[in-house]
Structure formats: structure tokens, C-alpha cells
Enzyme design. Structure first.
Site, PDB file in Angstrom:
ATOM      1  N   ASN A 137       0.835  -1.206   0.000  1.00 28.75           N
ATOM      2  CA  ASN A 137       0.000   0.000   0.000  1.00 28.75           C
ATOM      3  C   ASN A 137       0.867   1.252   0.000  1.00 28.75           C
ATOM      4  O   ASN A 137       1.901   1.291   0.655  1.00 28.75           O
ATOM      5  CB  ASN A 137      -0.916   0.034   1.227  1.00 28.75           C
ATOM      6  CG  ASN A 137      -1.999   1.084   1.077  1.00 28.75           C
ATOM      7  OD1 ASN A 137      -2.912   0.931   0.269  1.00 28.75           O
ATOM      8  ND2 ASN A 137      -1.874   2.182   1.822  1.00 28.75           N
ATOM      9  N   GLU A 197      -0.764   0.620  -5.347  1.00 29.62           N
ATOM     10  CA  GLU A 197      -0.717   1.947  -5.984  1.00 29.62           C
ATOM     11  C   GLU A 197       0.530   2.115  -6.865  1.00 29.62           C
ATOM     12  O   GLU A 197       0.513   2.880  -7.822  1.00 29.62           O
ATOM     13  CB  GLU A 197      -0.783   3.058  -4.937  1.00 29.62           C
ATOM     14  CG  GLU A 197      -2.172   3.272  -4.313  1.00 29.62           C
ATOM     15  CD  GLU A 197      -2.472   2.364  -3.133  1.00 29.62           C
ATOM     16  OE1 GLU A 197      -1.596   1.528  -2.789  1.00 29.62           O
ATOM     17  OE2 GLU A 197      -3.571   2.466  -2.556  1.00 29.62           O
ATOM     18  N   ASP A 242      -3.724  22.548   6.336  1.00 32.94           N
ATOM     19  CA  ASP A 242      -3.885  21.536   5.286  1.00 32.94           C
ATOM     20  C   ASP A 242      -4.480  22.178   4.031  1.00 32.94           C
ATOM     21  O   ASP A 242      -4.396  23.397   3.846  1.00 32.94           O
ATOM     22  CB  ASP A 242      -4.730  20.357   5.811  1.00 32.94           C
ATOM     23  CG  ASP A 242      -4.343  19.042   5.138  1.00 32.94           C
ATOM     24  OD1 ASP A 242      -4.410  18.962   3.903  1.00 32.94           O
ATOM     25  OD2 ASP A 242      -3.992  18.075   5.836  1.00 32.94           O
TER      26      ASP A 242
HETATM   27 MN    MN Z   1      -4.455   1.604  -0.858  1.00 33.26          MN
END
Ligand code: MN
Length: 429
Positions: A137, A197, A242
Site C-alpha cells: 500500500n 498503488e 492543510d
Molecule cells: Mn491503498
């Protein structure tokens, strides 16, 4: 191998790079210069207290992102969509020429971005972890420095969180900084648990990976790799500005301990200024294909734009070819399915330029009656929206159907066209 420095050289060759030769501080100064430069890419050649260079605003425009992927701006959505649908496993390379340095974060040019931030933050780090069942991941996490070899890491209840739970609270991770744009975009996608990914990154543009001692495979093109472990310890994370440009609250978050720091010779540190265009594009753009996909299930979707004015996270404009009267409403609901953090969406006809805020506002002004065209729904939304409940994420979402009605009355909604002149003819001396 397409490392970041070669991309920076390309920008420089085109004369677009701002090179700052004067020594600059990581405390507010670099962030200030980046903000003042707007979209313009910048390289800081001398950073006080660190021997590494810092680059920023590298992927601040759609054109810049498209250029670095070797495609046209208009192909971005399809290209990202295609990579999400057809990930390709990257090839494993034997070596990536990393050099090990002291595991001391103070030697890295980590930026303190805004005066009331809780500390220096890594904002461009792609965190890579492995799980026996789900594989690899990759995801972005803001990481606040809380010691010479410690971070507190913002981890939302998504895939990495699940990996940590399955590892009973202690998980090896590698944080990659200075990644090529395909890795950055892939790290920002929201795909199913178990989808690698880096396979998406490799489908966007070829990358190679390299295996670390921990067994974690990381992009060989990374400028820095910070190896370590997420621990059971919790510490304050925040405040932090952010994507909304507002200070997010302080929360107890997991602590990461650093074991090893690797870097390339002459490594360039990638600084991502929170709330500015590069952050917005990299975070928001990968949500356009997921909205596009959902809307396409309901009607003919012509395009999706996650708009910078809406923080590139909370707002989208969806263009459709309307064929049935309820297509607009269906597109609204589909858009909310396609991006869970979406708060306001405007659906327009295909004669409206979804990239031009004036064109979109014109559609709202001339084609909307709010009592018929506005949909409101109370449900959890983005944790980043300061106007939502910060604990439960409860918010009121709004969809605006600014498409013109079909049938007889349509004529009065037509945008007047038909004026065509060759201006050159009139302006010649
Ligand atoms: Mn993921």
C-alpha cells in the site's frame, strides 16, 4: 530512470525555474518564497542547516503534470483512469544507488510551513507498507517531527490504518520523498484495499522498484527513503495548515520511529506547500476519474473538474450531455458517490467550460432555479472541512443542477453564438 533532478533540469531549460542561490531558512522562509512564487517552480540551492537542496511548485499546473507524464493536458483524466483500471507491476531493480546517512531528521531540510503549525512537517512523503494478505500500500500522510528520529503521523481509517491493526499496532514502513509525479498521483488515488498503488504509478509511466532490508519495495527513483516503524505509542499531531488553508486541530496520532535514512547523491528534497496549487493538483486531480466513472454510469459525462477555489477537494464541476430531464440530479448523486469528501458539486451542460469559473457561474446565474435545481443532503463528509463537525465529519452537502431544461422552452437558455471575426484584419496598421 526519471529522477526528480532531471525533471527540474527540463523546467530550467525552458526558463521556467526560479533558482534561489541565497541561503534560506526552513523556518517559514522557504514556505514564504514558495507561496509568493505562486505556480512557478523553484529550486533552493542553499538551505541553512542542511546540505540538501529543496525544490517546490514542481507540479503546480495541469500542463506541468501532463508534460512530466509525456501527455497532453486534455488526456490527464483518461490517462489516470486507465492506469487505475489497469495497474502494471513495476520491475524490481537490483540497486538504486542509495547512500545511508545518520538517522537524524534535523539534517534534512524539513519545512516549518506556517507560524502556528505544531512543528516541521513532511508533506510530500509517500508511505509504503506491506501486508501478507493485501500486498503493498502507498499513501500520503502528513508527518510532524517530534524528535530527532520520531514523527507523529496523521493516519485516517483507510488502508494503512488497516495494515497497522492487522500487524497489532507495529508496522514497518518506508517513506519516499522526491518521487516522480506518477508515484505522487498514484499515492493520492483512492482504490480498493489490496490494489498496489505503485502498479498504478507504473501504468502511468514506467518506474522500477528496489528492495530494502525490511523487505519493502520502494520506487528506485525516490530521492530520499526514511525507513522505520509505526509504533503503538500515540502523540499530538498538529496544528497543521492543510489543503483548505486553515489550521487543522491537534489529534493523538501514531508515532513513527526512524531507523535509517537513505538518499541519492545530490538528492533534492521535494517540498509541497500545504494549501497551494501543487498540493491541490496532486491531491484533487486523482479524484476526477473516480467521479467521472460514477457519473458515466448514470448519463453521458463529458468532463470533471475538481476546482482550486473549492480547495481542490470540496468542490467539483461536472459537465454532461443531457438527454433526460433527471440526468442533472443523477449526476449530482453519482458525483458524491465518486468522491466521499465532495461537499458542493455543480452540474453543467456541455456548452459550459468546466475549467472557467465565469462560465460555470454564468450557467448557475441563467439556468438555475434554486427551489428546483438544488439538492441538499446531510451526511459525513471531509475531515478537513472546518465548517463540518470535526469529530463526526457531519456536514450538509449541496448539489446544483445548472443544466438547462430539455424540450420546448430550451431556446431561451441558448448561449448566443455566431459572432466570428478575424481581429488581425482590424488591428493591422
Ligand atoms: Mn491503498
Amino acid at each position: 530512470m526519471a529522477r526528480l533532478p532531471s525533471f527540474i533540469r527540463e523546467i530550467d531549460k525552458k526558463g521556467k525555474l526560479a533558482r534561489i542561490k541565497k541561503p534560506v531558512s526552513t523556518y517559514l522562509e522557504i514556505a514564504g518564497i514558495m507561496k509568493a512564487l505562486g505556480d512557478r517552480p523553484v529550486l533552493f540551492e542553499k538551505v541553512t542547516g542542511s546540505r540538501f537542496r529543496v525544490a517546490g511548485n514542481l507540479f503546480s499546473t495541469r500542463k506541468g503534470v501532463a508534460d512530466s507524464l509525456g501527455i497532453k493536458e486534455g488526456q490527464l483524466l483518461r490517462k489516470i483512469q486507465d492506469a487505475i483500471d489497469n495497474p502494471k507491476k513495476p520491475t524490481l531493480s537490483k540497486s538504486a544507488d542509495f547512500i545511508e546517512m545518520d538517522a537524524d531528521l534535523r539534517k534534512l531540510p524539513l519545512l516549518f510551513h506556517y507560524p502556528k503549525d505544531g512543528g516541521p512537517f513532511i508533506t510530500s512523503g509517500v508511505v509504503i507498507a506491506h501486508d501478507k494478505q493485501y500486498g503493498r500500500n502507498c499513501s500520503f500522510h502528513r508527518m510532524m517531527v517530534i524528535g530527532k528520529d520520531r514523527f507523529s503521523m496523521r493516519i485516517l481509517p483507510r488502508h494503512l490504518h488497516k495494515f497497522i491493526e492487522r500487524a497489532r499496532g507495529e508496522l514497518d514502513v518506508a517513506v519516499c520523498i522526491g518521487c516522480p509525479v506518477n508515484v505522487l498521483l498514484a499515492g493520492a488515488t483512492s482504490v480498493g484495499l489490496g490494489v498496489d498503488e505503485l502498479g498504478i504509478a507504473n501504468a502511468l509511466k514506467r518506474i522500477e522498484t528496489v528492495k530494502l532490508d525490511s523487505g519493502i519495495e520502494v520506487p528506485a527513483e525516490s530521492e530520499f527513503v526514511i525507513e522505520g516503524r509505526i509504533t503503538r505509542e500515540m502523540a499530538d499531531e498538529g496544528p497543521f495548515v492543510d489543503i483548505t488553508g486553515t489550521y487543522d486541530i491537534v489529534r493523538k496520532q501514531p508515532v513513527m520511529e526512524v531507523d535509517r535514512i537513505l538518499h541519492k547523491r545530490d538528492a533534492v528534497y521535494h517540498a509541497l506547500l500545504p494549501g497551494e496549487m501543487e498540493h491541490k493538483l496532486l491531491m484533487g486531480m486523482p479524484r476526477e476519474p473516480t467521479i467521472f466513472r460514477e457519473v458515466s454510469r448514470e448519463c453521458e459525462c463529458k468532463g470533471v473538474h475538481i476546482t482550486p477555489g473549492g480547495c481542490s477537494w470540496l468542490h467539483a464541476v461536472v459537465g454532461i450531455k443531457k438527454r433526460k430531464e433527471d440526468d442533472g440530479k443523477k449526476a449530482i448523486n453519482a458525483a458524491f458517490r465518486g468522491h466521499g469528501s465532495l461537499k458542493h458539486v455543480v452540474v453543467v451542460d456541455d456548452d459550459i467550460d468546466i475549467y472557467d469559473p465565469r462560465s460555470v457561474e454564468w450557467a448557475i446565474a441563467t439556468r438555475l432555479q434554486a427551489d428546483k435545481g438544488v439538492v441538499m443532503r446531510k451526511e459525513p463528509g471531509s475531515s478537513l472541512d472546518p465548517s463540518a463537525d470535526l469529530e463526526t465529519r457531519m456536514t450538509c452537502k449541496m448539489g446544483i443542477d445548472a443544466t438547462k431544461p430539455l424540450g420546448e422552452r430550451i431556446k431561451k437558455f441558448e448561449k448566443a453564438i455566431g459572432l466570428k471575426v478575424d481581429l488581425k484584419k482590424y488591428l493591422e496598421r
